[in-house]
Enzyme design. Structure first.
Site, short mmCIF file in Angstrom:
data_model
loop_
_atom_site.label_atom_id
_atom_site.label_comp_id
_atom_site.label_asym_id
_atom_site.label_seq_id
_atom_site.Cartn_x
_atom_site.Cartn_y
_atom_site.Cartn_z
N CYS A 104 -21.12 -11.27 -23.48
CA CYS A 104 -21.79 -12.45 -22.94
C CYS A 104 -23.27 -12.14 -22.79
CB CYS A 104 -21.18 -12.80 -21.59
SG CYS A 104 -21.90 -14.25 -20.80
N HIS A 146 -15.00 -19.68 -24.27
CA HIS A 146 -15.98 -18.94 -23.48
C HIS A 146 -17.06 -19.88 -22.94
CE1 HIS A 146 -18.48 -15.19 -22.82
NE2 HIS A 146 -19.44 -16.10 -22.84
N GLU A 147 -17.62 -20.74 -23.81
CA GLU A 147 -18.69 -21.64 -23.38
C GLU A 147 -18.16 -22.70 -22.41
OE1 GLU A 147 -21.51 -20.47 -23.88
OE2 GLU A 147 -20.93 -19.11 -25.49
N HIS A 150 -17.98 -21.19 -19.01
CA HIS A 150 -19.29 -21.16 -18.36
C HIS A 150 -19.58 -22.48 -17.65
CE1 HIS A 150 -21.23 -17.38 -19.14
NE2 HIS A 150 -21.04 -17.46 -20.45
#
Length: 178
Positions: A104, A146-147, A150
């Site tokens: 990351c 993953h995004e 976030h």
């Protein structure tokens, strides 16, 4: 020969937020203003992602608490996927769960084996409000998940357990940016 503009070519590089910054732990707000400021944010995010040598970047990683991410990421067949999603939502996660290396930009230099589904579908809109549906497999599916994590206020560390988590947290504590 390229057709069209290169994403981020007119953007400015913004500072990255690092693990520990509250903006990374706070769920992001829906985008309601689709004006030039959003277009500028997306251009800046592409520029920042490319300079940092990433494959994806969420708005809160540049200190902006809005539901936007950009990507330029290959899948496992080395097909390039390039774009952005505003107000994304995961609509499908399936396939096998694969524990693979994940890093990351907000935890520079660190990586841990993180479990992710090998197929993901995300829906949202573009900066102009057009509906978009993005299918990802393999590494690109990992990027989409993953995004989206976030934007929900999470980081991949939250998905790592056991001894891998303990080792990663020790590395975070010793990192020069921590």
């Amino acid at each position: 020969m390229r057709h069209g503009t290169i994403p981020g070519a007119s953007g400015r590089v913004r500072p990255l937020t690092l693990l520990g910054d509250p903006v990374l732990q706070t769920p992001c707000a829906e985008v309601t203003d689709f004006g030039p400021e959003l277009t500028t944010l997306v251009e800046d995010m592409f520029a920042t992602m490319y300079v940092a040598r990433g494959v994806g970047l969420a708005a809160n990683q540049v200190g902006v608490g809005l539901r936007v991410f950009v990507y330029d990421c290959p899948d496992d067949e080395d097909t390039r996927h390039l774009g952005h999603v505003v107000n994304p939502r995961v609509v499908e996660l399936d396939g096998v769960t694969v524990r693979g290396p994940e890093g990351c930009l907000s935890l520079p230099g660190l990586e841990a084996a993180t479990p992710r589904f090998d197929h993901a579908v995300v829906e949202g809109v573009t900066v102009t409000g057009e509906a978009v549906r993005v299918h990802g497999t393999g590494f690109f599916a990992r990027c989409l998940q993953h995004e989206c994590d976030h934007l929900a206020g999470g980081v991949y560390v939250d998905r790592v357990g056991g001894w891998r988590r303990r080792r990663l947290l020790r590395q975070v504590a010793r990192a020069p940016w921590s």
